[in-house]
Design a protein around this motif. Structure first.
Motif, short mmCIF file in Angstrom:
data_model
loop_
_atom_site.label_atom_id
_atom_site.label_comp_id
_atom_site.label_asym_id
_atom_site.label_seq_id
_atom_site.Cartn_x
_atom_site.Cartn_y
_atom_site.Cartn_z
N PHE A 1 -9.30 16.07 -4.51
CA PHE A 1 -9.94 14.76 -4.36
C PHE A 1 -10.86 14.49 -5.54
O PHE A 1 -10.90 13.37 -6.06
CB PHE A 1 -10.71 14.67 -3.04
N GLU A 2 -11.58 15.50 -5.99
CA GLU A 2 -12.46 15.32 -7.15
C GLU A 2 -11.66 14.94 -8.40
O GLU A 2 -12.08 14.09 -9.18
CB GLU A 2 -13.27 16.61 -7.43
N ARG A 3 -10.50 15.58 -8.56
CA ARG A 3 -9.66 15.23 -9.72
C ARG A 3 -9.18 13.78 -9.63
O ARG A 3 -9.12 13.07 -10.65
CB ARG A 3 -8.44 16.18 -9.80
N ILE A 4 -8.85 13.35 -8.43
CA ILE A 4 -8.38 11.96 -8.25
C ILE A 4 -9.53 10.99 -8.48
O ILE A 4 -9.39 9.98 -9.18
CB ILE A 4 -7.80 11.79 -6.82
N ALA A 5 -10.70 11.31 -7.90
CA ALA A 5 -11.82 10.37 -7.93
C ALA A 5 -12.36 10.18 -9.34
O ALA A 5 -12.93 9.13 -9.65
CB ALA A 5 -12.93 10.86 -7.00
N THR A 6 -12.18 11.17 -10.20
CA THR A 6 -12.72 11.07 -11.56
C THR A 6 -11.68 10.58 -12.56
O THR A 6 -11.94 10.54 -13.76
CB THR A 6 -13.27 12.44 -12.02
N ASP A 7 -10.49 10.23 -12.09
CA ASP A 7 -9.42 9.74 -12.97
C ASP A 7 -9.31 8.23 -12.76
O ASP A 7 -8.88 7.77 -11.70
CB ASP A 7 -8.11 10.45 -12.61
N PRO A 8 -9.68 7.42 -13.77
CA PRO A 8 -9.69 5.97 -13.56
C PRO A 8 -8.31 5.36 -13.32
O PRO A 8 -8.23 4.21 -12.90
CB PRO A 8 -10.31 5.42 -14.86
N GLN A 9 -7.24 6.12 -13.55
CA GLN A 9 -5.89 5.57 -13.32
C GLN A 9 -5.41 5.80 -11.89
O GLN A 9 -4.30 5.39 -11.55
CB GLN A 9 -4.89 6.21 -14.29
N GLN A 10 -6.23 6.46 -11.06
CA GLN A 10 -5.81 6.77 -9.69
C GLN A 10 -6.54 5.87 -8.70
O GLN A 10 -7.76 5.68 -8.83
CB GLN A 10 -6.13 8.23 -9.33
N ARG A 11 -5.80 5.38 -7.73
CA ARG A 11 -6.41 4.61 -6.64
C ARG A 11 -5.88 5.14 -5.33
O ARG A 11 -4.77 4.81 -4.91
CB ARG A 11 -6.06 3.13 -6.80
N LEU A 12 -6.69 5.98 -4.71
CA LEU A 12 -6.33 6.55 -3.41
C LEU A 12 -7.01 5.70 -2.34
O LEU A 12 -8.24 5.56 -2.35
CB LEU A 12 -6.81 8.00 -3.33
N VAL A 13 -6.23 5.12 -1.45
CA VAL A 13 -6.81 4.24 -0.43
C VAL A 13 -6.44 4.72 0.97
O VAL A 13 -5.49 5.48 1.16
CB VAL A 13 -6.32 2.77 -0.60
N VAL A 14 -7.24 4.27 1.92
CA VAL A 14 -6.93 4.47 3.33
C VAL A 14 -6.91 3.10 4.01
O VAL A 14 -7.59 2.17 3.58
CB VAL A 14 -7.94 5.39 4.05
N ALA A 15 -6.13 3.04 5.09
CA ALA A 15 -6.15 1.87 5.97
C ALA A 15 -6.88 2.29 7.23
O ALA A 15 -6.61 3.36 7.80
CB ALA A 15 -4.73 1.43 6.32
N VAL A 16 -7.82 1.46 7.65
CA VAL A 16 -8.67 1.77 8.80
C VAL A 16 -8.53 0.65 9.83
O VAL A 16 -8.48 -0.52 9.46
CB VAL A 16 -10.15 1.90 8.34
N ARG A 17 -8.42 1.05 11.08
CA ARG A 17 -8.41 0.05 12.15
C ARG A 17 -9.32 0.55 13.26
O ARG A 17 -9.16 1.67 13.73
CB ARG A 17 -6.99 -0.15 12.69
N MET B 1 -2.39 -8.15 12.92
CA MET B 1 -2.46 -7.18 11.85
C MET B 1 -3.69 -7.40 10.98
O MET B 1 -3.96 -6.62 10.09
CB MET B 1 -1.23 -7.26 10.97
N SER B 2 -4.46 -8.44 11.27
CA SER B 2 -5.61 -8.74 10.41
C SER B 2 -6.75 -7.76 10.65
O SER B 2 -7.75 -7.81 9.96
CB SER B 2 -6.10 -10.15 10.68
N ASP B 3 -6.60 -6.87 11.60
CA ASP B 3 -7.70 -5.95 11.87
C ASP B 3 -7.59 -4.64 11.09
O ASP B 3 -8.39 -3.74 11.28
CB ASP B 3 -7.82 -5.68 13.37
N PHE B 4 -6.61 -4.52 10.20
CA PHE B 4 -6.57 -3.37 9.29
C PHE B 4 -7.42 -3.67 8.07
O PHE B 4 -7.37 -4.78 7.52
CB PHE B 4 -5.15 -3.11 8.79
N VAL B 5 -8.19 -2.68 7.63
CA VAL B 5 -8.92 -2.79 6.37
C VAL B 5 -8.37 -1.72 5.43
O VAL B 5 -8.25 -0.55 5.83
CB VAL B 5 -10.44 -2.58 6.58
N ILE B 6 -8.01 -2.10 4.21
CA ILE B 6 -7.57 -1.13 3.19
C ILE B 6 -8.72 -0.99 2.21
O ILE B 6 -9.19 -1.96 1.64
CB ILE B 6 -6.30 -1.62 2.48
#
Lengths: 151, 151
Positions: A43-59, A1-6
């Motif tokens: 996405f712009e609303r999320i990206a400009t709001d410092p209280q939001q952290r939208l993440v993806v997991a990539v493998r 599972m170490s090959d996932f990057v968040i």
């Protein structure tokens, strides 16, 4: 599972995230992966709001998971800041891989580092597997979650 | 009921709000009305976050109700912004007066004006009267609410 990057999501991740939101028995009726314009605006609303952290997991270069963490300051519980987890999705190919656990553990740790004293989320009452999953991770189903759609 | 005014909370309202948070069978164990310092720090975090709307209801100069509304942008549901209601409290003297309905109707209308497509909240599973109250106002108990306290 170490090959996932968040990592934090970028605008380039929008199509992959929306595909995961739509690939879900509840989400299929609510999403429009063929029309990304409303998602780009959101996405712009999320990206400009410092209280939001939208993440993806990539493998291996593929986007296979996502969640959104929101930090909410409050007065109750002696002025506790809490976090809310929303929009948890795991790509169909990766379900059962442990990625969901990694994502939630990431969110809990990020909440702790941000000084939160409580992490909370709601899960549709029909998602029984999800309920067991969150309980295994230490969450308690202590509340009912009420929703009111607006026109 | 036209003599209630709902307005943004100020720092001067902190003692009255904390007294209401503590005057509650669940809140009594979690609050410290004799030590307002953590609440004053939290109020600053709320007041400087444009997504937070902490309000009080006032009648004849007395603070008799409060709630906090949070706006959360998101990708799901075609980029819908949702709102979350937290920290709803009605002064013991005003329970049954219809003030709770006024406060929730205010929150729903404020959410609509802010462009939200969904209003949500969680209620402790033991608060059966609250559940009936929210259902009467059109909310559906469609979800379970999970919480994880952090150390």
């Amino acid at each position: 599972m170490s090959d996932f990057v968040i990592r934090p999501a970028t605008a380039d991740d929008i199509p992959d995230i929306v595909a995961m939101l739509a690939d879900d028995e509840l989400g299929a009726r609510r999403e429009s992966p063929d029309d990304l314009a409303p998602y780009r605006a959101a996405f712009e609303r999320i990206a400009t709001d410092p209280q939001q952290r939208l993440v993806v997991a990539v493998r291996e270069g593929r986007t296979v998971g996502t969640l959104q963490l929101t930090l909410i300051p409050g007065l109750s519980r002696r002025g506790a800041t809490r976090s809310i987890i929303e929009g948890v999705r795991i790509h169909a190919d990766e379900r059962g891989s442990g990625l969901g656990t990694l994502l939630i553990e990431w969110a809990v740790e990020a909440s702790r580092e941000a000084g939160c004293r409580l992490v909370q989320l709601t899960s549709d009452a029909t998602r029984l597997d999800a309920h067991r999953f969150y309980q295994r991770l230490g969450f308690e189903a202590s509340h009912l979650g009420f929703k009111l759609p607006l026109d």
